[in-house]
Design a protein around this motif. Structure first.
Motif, mmCIF file in Angstrom:
data_model
loop_
_atom_site.group_PDB
_atom_site.id
_atom_site.type_symbol
_atom_site.label_atom_id
_atom_site.label_comp_id
_atom_site.label_asym_id
_atom_site.label_seq_id
_atom_site.Cartn_x
_atom_site.Cartn_y
_atom_site.Cartn_z
ATOM 1 N N THR A 9 -29.863 1.749 -37.883
ATOM 2 C CA THR A 9 -29.709 0.329 -37.535
ATOM 3 C C THR A 9 -29.799 0.133 -36.028
ATOM 4 N N ALA A 10 -29.187 1.022 -35.252
ATOM 5 C CA ALA A 10 -29.233 0.915 -33.785
ATOM 6 C C ALA A 10 -30.669 0.987 -33.277
ATOM 7 N N LEU A 11 -31.455 1.918 -33.820
ATOM 8 C CA LEU A 11 -32.853 2.021 -33.416
ATOM 9 C C LEU A 11 -33.622 0.761 -33.801
ATOM 10 N N GLY A 12 -33.351 0.239 -34.996
ATOM 11 C CA GLY A 12 -34.020 -0.991 -35.428
ATOM 12 C C GLY A 12 -33.694 -2.173 -34.530
ATOM 13 N N LEU A 13 -32.448 -2.263 -34.070
ATOM 14 C CA LEU A 13 -32.077 -3.364 -33.174
ATOM 15 C C LEU A 13 -32.717 -3.191 -31.805
ATOM 16 N N TYR A 14 -32.931 -1.937 -31.396
ATOM 17 C CA TYR A 14 -33.674 -1.730 -30.152
ATOM 18 C C TYR A 14 -35.067 -2.341 -30.250
ATOM 19 N N TYR A 15 -35.749 -2.126 -31.370
ATOM 20 C CA TYR A 15 -37.103 -2.661 -31.503
ATOM 21 C C TYR A 15 -37.107 -4.188 -31.558
ATOM 22 N N LYS A 16 -36.018 -4.782 -32.016
ATOM 23 C CA LYS A 16 -35.916 -6.255 -31.953
ATOM 24 C C LYS A 16 -35.874 -6.714 -30.492
ATOM 25 N N TRP A 17 -35.037 -6.058 -29.676
ATOM 26 C CA TRP A 17 -34.972 -6.422 -28.263
ATOM 27 C C TRP A 17 -36.241 -6.034 -27.522
ATOM 28 N N GLN A 18 -36.852 -4.928 -27.948
ATOM 29 C CA GLN A 18 -38.067 -4.469 -27.287
ATOM 30 C C GLN A 18 -39.156 -5.543 -27.318
ATOM 31 N N THR A 19 -39.307 -6.241 -28.453
ATOM 32 C CA THR A 19 -40.340 -7.269 -28.552
ATOM 33 C C THR A 19 -40.133 -8.351 -27.501
ATOM 34 N N PHE A 20 -38.889 -8.607 -27.156
ATOM 35 C CA PHE A 20 -38.575 -9.627 -26.156
ATOM 36 C C PHE A 20 -38.971 -9.163 -24.758
ATOM 37 N N SER A 36 -34.440 -2.878 -40.490
ATOM 38 C CA SER A 36 -34.830 -1.723 -39.683
ATOM 39 C C SER A 36 -35.759 -0.801 -40.468
ATOM 40 N N ILE A 37 -35.508 -0.668 -41.771
ATOM 41 C CA ILE A 37 -36.330 0.205 -42.603
ATOM 42 C C ILE A 37 -37.698 -0.410 -42.867
ATOM 43 N N ILE A 38 -37.748 -1.713 -43.110
ATOM 44 C CA ILE A 38 -39.029 -2.366 -43.450
ATOM 45 C C ILE A 38 -39.887 -2.604 -42.214
ATOM 46 N N TYR A 39 -39.291 -2.567 -41.034
ATOM 47 C CA TYR A 39 -40.016 -2.873 -39.798
ATOM 48 C C TYR A 39 -41.289 -2.043 -39.616
ATOM 49 N N LEU A 70 -24.264 -6.261 -42.886
ATOM 50 C CA LEU A 70 -24.905 -5.123 -42.242
ATOM 51 C C LEU A 70 -26.008 -4.530 -43.120
ATOM 52 N N THR A 71 -25.898 -4.702 -44.433
ATOM 53 C CA THR A 71 -26.919 -4.177 -45.351
ATOM 54 C C THR A 71 -28.285 -4.751 -45.032
ATOM 55 N N GLY A 72 -28.308 -6.045 -44.757
ATOM 56 C CA GLY A 72 -29.573 -6.698 -44.446
ATOM 57 C C GLY A 72 -30.181 -6.184 -43.149
#
Length: 437
Positions: free
Chosen positions: A268-279, A53-56, A46-48
């Motif tokens: 982390t939840a917000l960062g994962l949203y942006y991963k799905w958002q790109t799709f 999410s922070i570096i995005y 989970l650390t990664g």
């Protein structure tokens, strides 16, 4: 078919359906590689995921500079070709390489020096800070592939060639996807590099994409005495896109800082949203890419009725396809989060948030399309103003206000921001072509 016949006479709907699919397919592969990247990192801990999410936002800032410069070149070239001045159009292609080099050098130096301070803004976790520094420094130092590919791609697309950039992005994504498991987990004799392996895979994919577009996109640089005026116009035309992307970066930074008050799981939840958002943003991204050269060409040719049809059809196309994202975010948020993590707190926070974010997808089509339209029509002030309204005046202030009522209320920020931005965009767009006519 010549550029003039393609951009100036082809039926608008047919033109969009002809140009958009290659761009959409390339962006689909890019989105898949982003998702796969996070999938492998999530399996490593989970650390990664929190570090990604922070570096995005920092990565988005580099992309803003790279793509914005490319869009400026693309817009200038298309306008000159629309006026029948092909030789002058080529001069803008000749400043692509030196501009990309200068921006890469700037990002490499600043990213390396300030990455530790940047990481500490968002977390106190020593493990997360370490992984942000490792991943961020590698991506900054070797980001020349990103900058060169971005400007050469836009040179090629100015002539209506969407296929070669599509192929380059596909190859870059495949290189990334293939290298990820070997370098992250140390498979088949490769070193076990963890998050450093993910970063190396990312820059390797960018370099591979740049090498593929280089033969068609590369031009010998302009003589130094001509560089400044052409570079100034490119940066002026590309500034709205840079500002839109950069503002996007800063609002994510702002939202991360707000969510950090609650927990790392919320970030982390917000960062994962942006991963799905790109799709799910593939249709919209394709429309933005295609609209700029087509609209700029017809605006340069003073074909204003055709300009209106281009704007209308691209928005309808985007709305119809973005509805798919709305349905997924409303009905299957849990499985979407479990693809990346088994952490129940992240899944609970994100699933609740997805119900609100999904509602925002339809007004988001127009809130993001209008700045691109204004840019293509040489209205940089309107484009920049709408972007500032969305990100500076609405997103972060509303996020802070709603967060005062609790984390559950924070997610109302998304649909309200996009709806208000869409309203502002329609008011600014109304009557533009009537005045020109």
């Amino acid at each position: 078919m010549t550029t003039s016949e393609l951009f100036g006479r082809e039926k608008v709907s047919r033109l969009l359906f002809r140009l958009a699919p290659p761009v959409m397919f390339a962006q689909l592969i890019q989105a898949l590689y982003n998702i796969v990247d996070s999938f492998f990192i999530g399996r490593n801990g989970l650390t990664g995921l929190t570090a990604l999410s922070i570096i995005y936002p920092f990565q988005l800032l580099m992309i803003a500079l790279a793509v914005g410069t490319g869009v400026g070149i693309n817009t200038a070239m298309a306008m000159k070709m629309g006026r029948g001045r092909k030789e002058e159009s080529e001069k803008f292609a000749q400043i692509a390489l030196p501009l990309a080099f200068i921006l890469w050098l700037l990002c490499a130096i600043l990213g390396f020096l300030f990455m530790p301070s940047y990481a500490r803004l968002f977390t106190d976790s020593i493990g997360v800070i370490s992984e942000v520094i490792i991943y961020g420094r590698i991506c900054c130092l070797f980001s020349f592939g990103l900058f060169f590919e971005s400007v050469w791609t836009k040179v090629i697309q100015a002539y209506g060639n969407m296929r070669l950039p599509m192929l380059a992005q596909i190859v870059g994504a495949i290189v990334n996807i293939i290298l990820d498991p070997f370098l992250i987990f140390g498979l088949c004799g490769f070193p076990h590099l963890g998050i450093a392996g993910a970063a190396i895979s990312t820059v390797a994919g960018q370099i591979a994409a740049a090498l593929l577009v280089m033969p068609k996109g590369f031009r010998s640089p302009l003589p130094l005495k001509f560089f400044a005026p052409y570079a100034f116009l490119v940066l002026k035309l590309g500034l709205p896109n840079m500002l839109m992307q950069a503002a996007y970066t800063f609002y994510i930074l702002g939202l991360n800082l707000i969510l950090e008050e609650f927990s790392d799981a919320a970030v982390t939840a917000l960062g994962l949203y942006y991963k799905w958002q790109t799709f799910f943003f593939i249709p919209l991204g394709a429309m933005q890419t295609c609209v700029v050269p087509i609209l700029s060409f017809n605006f340069g040719a003073e074909n204003f009725d055709r300009c209106k049809r281009i704007v209308r059809d691209s928005i309808i196309f985007g709305l119809s396809l973005m509805a798919v994202g709305t349905l997924c975010f409303e009905f299957i948020p849990g499985p979407m989060f479990r693809f990346f993590t088994s952490d129940e707190e992240v899944i609970k926070i994100g699933s609740w948030g997805f119900h609100f974010i999904g509602v925002s997808f339809l007004p988001m089509v127009t809130s993001l399309m209008f700045p691109v339209v204004f840019q293509a029509l040489s209205l940089p002030l309107k484009s920049s103003l709408l972007t500032i309204i969305r990100t500076v005046a609405l997103f972060v202030p509303l996020g802070w206000i709603f967060s005062r009522f609790g984390l559950d209320f924070f997610w109302l920020t998304f649909p309200i921001t996009e709806s208000l931005t869409t309203l502002a965009g329609f008011l600014m767009y109304r009557g533009i072509f009537d005045k020109k006519g």
